[in-house]
Write an enzyme that holds these catalytic residues in place. Structure first.
Site, PDB file in Angstrom:
ATOM      1  N   LYS A  11      31.234  37.607  50.026  1.00  0.00           N
ATOM      2  CA  LYS A  11      31.461  36.220  49.600  1.00  0.00           C
ATOM      3  C   LYS A  11      31.729  35.288  50.794  1.00  0.00           C
ATOM      4  CE  LYS A  11      33.269  37.466  45.006  1.00  0.00           C
ATOM      5  NZ  LYS A  11      34.356  37.230  44.028  1.00  0.00           N
ATOM      6  N   PHE A  59      38.876  29.190  35.145  1.00  0.00           N
ATOM      7  CA  PHE A  59      38.649  29.213  36.591  1.00  0.00           C
ATOM      8  C   PHE A  59      37.176  29.068  36.974  1.00  0.00           C
ATOM      9  CE2 PHE A  59      39.038  33.587  34.966  1.00  0.00           C
ATOM     10  CZ  PHE A  59      37.787  34.117  35.320  1.00  0.00           C
ATOM     11  N   ARG A  87      32.776  49.571  42.682  1.00  0.00           N
ATOM     12  CA  ARG A  87      33.946  48.869  42.129  1.00  0.00           C
ATOM     13  C   ARG A  87      35.242  49.487  42.684  1.00  0.00           C
ATOM     14  NH1 ARG A  87      33.329  44.139  39.103  1.00  0.00           N
ATOM     15  NH2 ARG A  87      35.073  44.768  37.803  1.00  0.00           N
ATOM     16  N   THR A  93      40.516  43.121  41.374  1.00  0.00           N
ATOM     17  CA  THR A  93      40.051  41.724  41.499  1.00  0.00           C
ATOM     18  C   THR A  93      41.046  40.905  42.317  1.00  0.00           C
ATOM     19  OG1 THR A  93      39.003  41.931  39.332  1.00  0.00           O
ATOM     20  CG2 THR A  93      39.363  39.696  40.155  1.00  0.00           C
ATOM     21  N   ARG A 104      38.881  44.797  49.298  1.00  0.00           N
ATOM     22  CA  ARG A 104      39.709  43.625  48.970  1.00  0.00           C
ATOM     23  C   ARG A 104      41.106  43.736  49.578  1.00  0.00           C
ATOM     24  NH1 ARG A 104      37.198  42.885  42.885  1.00  0.00           N
ATOM     25  NH2 ARG A 104      35.664  41.296  43.468  1.00  0.00           N
ATOM     26  N   ASN A 114      38.401  36.732  47.256  1.00  0.00           N
ATOM     27  CA  ASN A 114      38.585  38.184  47.210  1.00  0.00           C
ATOM     28  C   ASN A 114      37.458  38.986  47.870  1.00  0.00           C
ATOM     29  OD1 ASN A 114      36.707  37.872  45.220  1.00  0.00           O
ATOM     30  ND2 ASN A 114      37.979  38.614  43.539  1.00  0.00           N
TER      31      ASN A 114
HETATM   32  P1  ATP Z   1      33.490  39.791  40.865  1.00  0.00           P
HETATM   33  O1  ATP Z   1      32.653  39.549  39.624  1.00  0.00           O
HETATM   34  O2  ATP Z   1      33.613  38.567  41.753  1.00  0.00           O
HETATM   35  O3  ATP Z   1      33.084  41.032  41.573  1.00  0.00           O
HETATM   36  P2  ATP Z   1      35.512  41.056  39.273  1.00  0.00           P
HETATM   37  O4  ATP Z   1      34.374  41.693  38.548  1.00  0.00           O
HETATM   38  O5  ATP Z   1      36.552  41.941  39.896  1.00  0.00           O
HETATM   39  O6  ATP Z   1      35.004  40.078  40.409  1.00  0.00           O
HETATM   40  P3  ATP Z   1      35.624  39.114  37.168  1.00  0.00           P
HETATM   41  O7  ATP Z   1      36.472  39.277  35.961  1.00  0.00           O
HETATM   42  O8  ATP Z   1      34.152  39.311  37.050  1.00  0.00           O
HETATM   43  O9  ATP Z   1      36.249  40.020  38.328  1.00  0.00           O
HETATM   44  O10 ATP Z   1      35.906  37.656  37.727  1.00  0.00           O
HETATM   45  C1  ATP Z   1      34.984  36.994  38.600  1.00  0.00           C
HETATM   46  C2  ATP Z   1      35.774  36.230  39.636  1.00  0.00           C
HETATM   47  O11 ATP Z   1      36.536  35.224  38.968  1.00  0.00           O
HETATM   48  C3  ATP Z   1      36.798  37.071  40.398  1.00  0.00           C
HETATM   49  O12 ATP Z   1      36.248  37.626  41.574  1.00  0.00           O
HETATM   50  C4  ATP Z   1      37.894  36.084  40.711  1.00  0.00           C
HETATM   51  O13 ATP Z   1      37.635  35.377  41.925  1.00  0.00           O
HETATM   52  C5  ATP Z   1      37.795  35.092  39.570  1.00  0.00           C
HETATM   53  N1  ATP Z   1      38.823  35.399  38.572  1.00  0.00           N
HETATM   54  C6  ATP Z   1      38.846  36.399  37.684  1.00  0.00           C
HETATM   55  N2  ATP Z   1      39.938  36.382  36.911  1.00  0.00           N
HETATM   56  C7  ATP Z   1      40.654  35.317  37.328  1.00  0.00           C
HETATM   57  C8  ATP Z   1      41.880  34.736  36.937  1.00  0.00           C
HETATM   58  N3  ATP Z   1      42.623  35.261  35.963  1.00  0.00           N
HETATM   59  N4  ATP Z   1      42.293  33.628  37.595  1.00  0.00           N
HETATM   60  C9  ATP Z   1      41.562  33.088  38.592  1.00  0.00           C
HETATM   61  N5  ATP Z   1      40.384  33.588  39.010  1.00  0.00           N
HETATM   62  C10 ATP Z   1      39.936  34.679  38.386  1.00  0.00           C
HETATM   63 MG    MG Z   2      32.728  40.597  37.803  1.00  0.00          MG
END
Ligand code: ATP
Ligand code: MG
Length: 141
Positions: A11, A59, A87, A93, A104, A114
């Site tokens: 990112k 968000f 993962r 996350t 991370r 992240n």
């Molecule tokens: P990514 O899709 O980026 O790999 P992830 O799969 O671990 O991350 P997701 O649930 O898909 O998490 O969320 C996508 C992105 O949205 C996260 O990387 C994070 O930056 C943001 N995000 C997720 N949950 C929250 C939250 N509760 N508050 C703020 N930002 C969030």
């Molecule tokens: Mg995701």
């Protein structure tokens, strides 16, 4: 277990910190092959499309603003069980909750910044890979 592909994205925060090579080193040391890679700067519209599954979350606009704030490195990784193993290598996350030895933990700052993304299922991986790459740009080996 057969060889599987997943989609990874380094990112904008990590690109700004100049740790592309260090993250790639963690990826390779964990047994993945980087079989496609390119640097791209997504538009806001492209970021919104990429994360459209989150469009109703509070968000969403911050997330898409961040993702389109600078270049990212899009990658295809291959390995046995690549989706779930990547993962695990990414960690939680929220980097503050990420385990030692994860990307991370090493490079993430906050839930917003992240460090890297990984597909959450084989179906998502297919969709995300084809968003960035065509078959001529992927090199299984
Ligand atoms: P990514 O899709 O980026 O790999 P992830 O799969 O671990 O991350 P997701 O649930 O898909 O998490 O969320 C996508 C992105 O949205 C996260 O990387 C994070 O930056 C943001 N995000 C997720 N949950 C929250 C939250 N509760 N508050 C703020 N930002 C969030
Ligand atoms: Mg995701």
């Amino acid at each position: 277990m057969s060889i599987e592909r997943t989609f990874s994205m380094i990112k904008p925060d990590s690109v700004r910190k100049n740790v592309i090579g260090q993250i790639n080193s963690m990826i390779e040391k964990a047994g993945f092959k980087i079989i496609a890679q390119k640097m791209v700067h997504l538009t806001m519209r492209q970021a919104e499309h990429f994360y459209d599954i989150h469009k109703d979350r509070p968000f969403y606009s911050d997330l898409c603003n961040f993702l389109s704030s600078g270049p990212v490195v899009a990658q295809v990784l291959s390995k046995d069980n690549a989706v779930s193993d990547y993962r695990k290598l990414l960690g939680s996350t929220n980097p503050l909750e990420a385990e030692e030895g994860t990307i991370r933990k090493a490079y993430g700052e906050s839930i917003d910044y992240n460090a890297a993304h990984g597909s959450d299922s084989p179906e998502t991986a297919l969709r995300e890979i084809s968003f960035f790459f065509n078959n001529l740009e992927i090199f299984d080996r």
